[in-house]
Write an enzyme that holds these catalytic residues in place. Structure first.
Site, PDB file in Angstrom:
ATOM      1  N   GLU A  53     -10.815  -6.867   2.001  1.00 53.21           N
ATOM      2  CA  GLU A  53      -9.869  -6.819   0.882  1.00 53.21           C
ATOM      3  C   GLU A  53      -9.522  -8.234   0.432  1.00 53.21           C
ATOM      4  OE1 GLU A  53      -7.451  -2.908   0.906  1.00 53.21           O
ATOM      5  OE2 GLU A  53      -6.462  -4.307   2.247  1.00 53.21           O
ATOM      6  N   SER A  80      -7.656  -3.192  -5.850  1.00 53.20           N
ATOM      7  CA  SER A  80      -7.711  -2.624  -7.202  1.00 53.20           C
ATOM      8  C   SER A  80      -8.880  -1.650  -7.408  1.00 53.20           C
ATOM      9  CB  SER A  80      -7.724  -3.731  -8.260  1.00 53.20           C
ATOM     10  OG  SER A  80      -6.521  -4.479  -8.195  1.00 53.20           O
ATOM     11  N   HIS A  91      -3.557  -5.836   7.670  1.00 47.34           N
ATOM     12  CA  HIS A  91      -3.509  -5.815   6.207  1.00 47.34           C
ATOM     13  C   HIS A  91      -2.944  -7.145   5.702  1.00 47.34           C
ATOM     14  CE1 HIS A  91      -2.321  -4.864   2.118  1.00 47.34           C
ATOM     15  NE2 HIS A  91      -3.246  -3.918   2.169  1.00 47.34           N
ATOM     16  N   ASN A 101      -3.855   3.938   1.099  1.00 49.46           N
ATOM     17  CA  ASN A 101      -2.776   3.178   1.739  1.00 49.46           C
ATOM     18  C   ASN A 101      -1.559   3.260   0.822  1.00 49.46           C
ATOM     19  OD1 ASN A 101      -1.072   1.299   2.864  1.00 49.46           O
ATOM     20  ND2 ASN A 101      -2.348  -0.484   2.334  1.00 49.46           N
ATOM     21  N   TRP A 102      -0.618   4.090   1.213  1.00 48.85           N
ATOM     22  CA  TRP A 102       0.538   4.333   0.327  1.00 48.85           C
ATOM     23  C   TRP A 102       1.582   3.232   0.400  1.00 48.85           C
ATOM     24  CZ3 TRP A 102       1.632  10.254   1.514  1.00 48.85           C
ATOM     25  CH2 TRP A 102       0.510  10.988   1.119  1.00 48.85           C
ATOM     26  N   LYS A 103       1.421   2.308   1.335  1.00 50.86           N
ATOM     27  CA  LYS A 103       2.376   1.195   1.481  1.00 50.86           C
ATOM     28  C   LYS A 103       3.804   1.738   1.575  1.00 50.86           C
ATOM     29  CE  LYS A 103      -1.031  -1.727  -0.693  1.00 50.86           C
ATOM     30  NZ  LYS A 103      -1.354  -2.923  -1.451  1.00 50.86           N
ATOM     31  N   GLY A 115      -4.972   1.267  -2.611  1.00 50.31           N
ATOM     32  CA  GLY A 115      -3.513   1.191  -2.660  1.00 50.31           C
ATOM     33  C   GLY A 115      -2.963   1.988  -3.838  1.00 50.31           C
ATOM     34  N   GLY A 116      -2.670   1.285  -4.924  1.00 49.04           N
ATOM     35  CA  GLY A 116      -1.998   1.893  -6.084  1.00 49.04           C
ATOM     36  C   GLY A 116      -2.613   3.201  -6.550  1.00 49.04           C
ATOM     37  N   GLU A 164      -0.882  -7.905   3.509  1.00 48.73           N
ATOM     38  CA  GLU A 164       0.580  -7.968   3.323  1.00 48.73           C
ATOM     39  C   GLU A 164       1.278  -8.191   4.664  1.00 48.73           C
ATOM     40  OE1 GLU A 164       0.921  -4.334   1.077  1.00 48.73           O
ATOM     41  OE2 GLU A 164      -0.173  -5.319  -0.556  1.00 48.73           O
ATOM     42  N   GLY A 184      -3.623  -5.183  -5.779  1.00 48.19           N
ATOM     43  CA  GLY A 184      -2.498  -4.892  -6.657  1.00 48.19           C
ATOM     44  C   GLY A 184      -2.468  -5.740  -7.920  1.00 48.19           C
TER      45      GLY A 184
END
Ligand code: PGA
Length: 257
Positions: free
Chosen positions: A171, A217, A95, A9-11, A238-239, A97, A177
């Site tokens: 999640e 994470s 998600h 997930n590159w956001k 993600g990251g 966010e 993150g």
């Protein structure tokens, strides 16, 4: 046996050029990896180019969100049929966010998941508790409500079809993150609970076949321990999905041993 599914997930990251550079590397390096399904979720502006670049590759192009209506007066939105038109095959819905910053509700997530499935795409339905909810002992009830809302529009009970088109991502918000991962035991406890609820809602065969990803994470260093848990079938990353080497290491760690 469930084939693990690892999605990056590159956001809100990467230009079209940067997105293409990364997927080209993934396509070249993951071509021979067997036993694990892989997807990337770029920003909307890069979806079409990425899908084109990934043609002929098993790597799926995923969207990060969509609207529940197919078309009409919805300024600024993207619909599931239009995402399909751009080459998308999976859509992430709910998600944390989106829930936290853009007002996504359990009911809205259910409508989005229904629209995604109606367009013939796969839905990755995200659930997960905040730190306050965990500390208050409410993890499972929060996840239950999110799952009930998210699956409200799922009418099909065919296990094979559901397994191909429906994924749940657990999640925990406090792990996203933050560098703070749920322990494999903490994650497994919630995953097993989710699978039990899937069984009640969709039947035992579907519950057995539907993949439940862990997210929060995930890194190369913790992926193997998480993936070795019985009910963890891949990851939403993600990251660590923004660099080819990190993401590839996670994909390799998710292969069944
Ligand atoms: P993270 O994000 O891996 O950076 O924690 C996961 C996610 O939000 O899907």
């Amino acid at each position: 046996m469930r084939t693990p599914f690892v999605v990056g997930n590159w956001k809100l990251n990467k230009t079209i050029a940067d997105a293409l550079a990364l997927v080209t590397e993934l396509k070249n390096q993951l071509g021979a990896v067997k036993g694990v399904a892989v997807g990337v979720a770029p920003v909307a502006t890069a979806l079409h180019s990425v899908a084109k670049r990934l043609e002929g590759s098993p790597i799926a192009t995923c969207a990060q969100n969509c609207h529940w209506e197919a078309s009409g007066a919805w300024t600024g939105e993207l619909s599931a049929p239009l995402l399909a038109d751009a080459g998308v095959t999976w859509v992430i819905v709910g998600h944390s966010e989106r829930r936290q910053f853009f007002g996504d509700t359990n009911e809205g997530v259910g409508k989005k998941a229904k629209a995604v499935l109606a367009a013939g795409l796969g839905a990755i339905v995200c659930v997960g508790e905040s730190l306050a909810e965990r500390d208050g002992g409410n993890t499972l009830s929060v996840v239950d409500a999110q799952l009930a809302g998210g699956l409200a529009g799922v009418a099909d009970h065919d296990a094979a079809k559901l397994a191909a088109k429906l994924v749940i991502a657990y999640e925990p918000v406090w792990a996203i993150g933050t560098g703070r991962t749920a322990t494999p035991g903490q994650a497994q406890e919630v995953h097993a609970h989710i699978r039990k609820r899937l069984g009640e809602r969709l039947g035992a065969a579907a519950a057995d076949a539907i993949r439940i990803q862990y997210g929060g994470s995930v890194k190369a260093s913790n992926a193997e321990a998480l993936m070795s848990e019985n009910d963890i079938d891949g990851a939403l990353v993600g990251g660590a999905s923004l660099e080819a080497a990190d993401f590839i290491a996670i994909v390799k760690a998710a292969r069944p041993s």
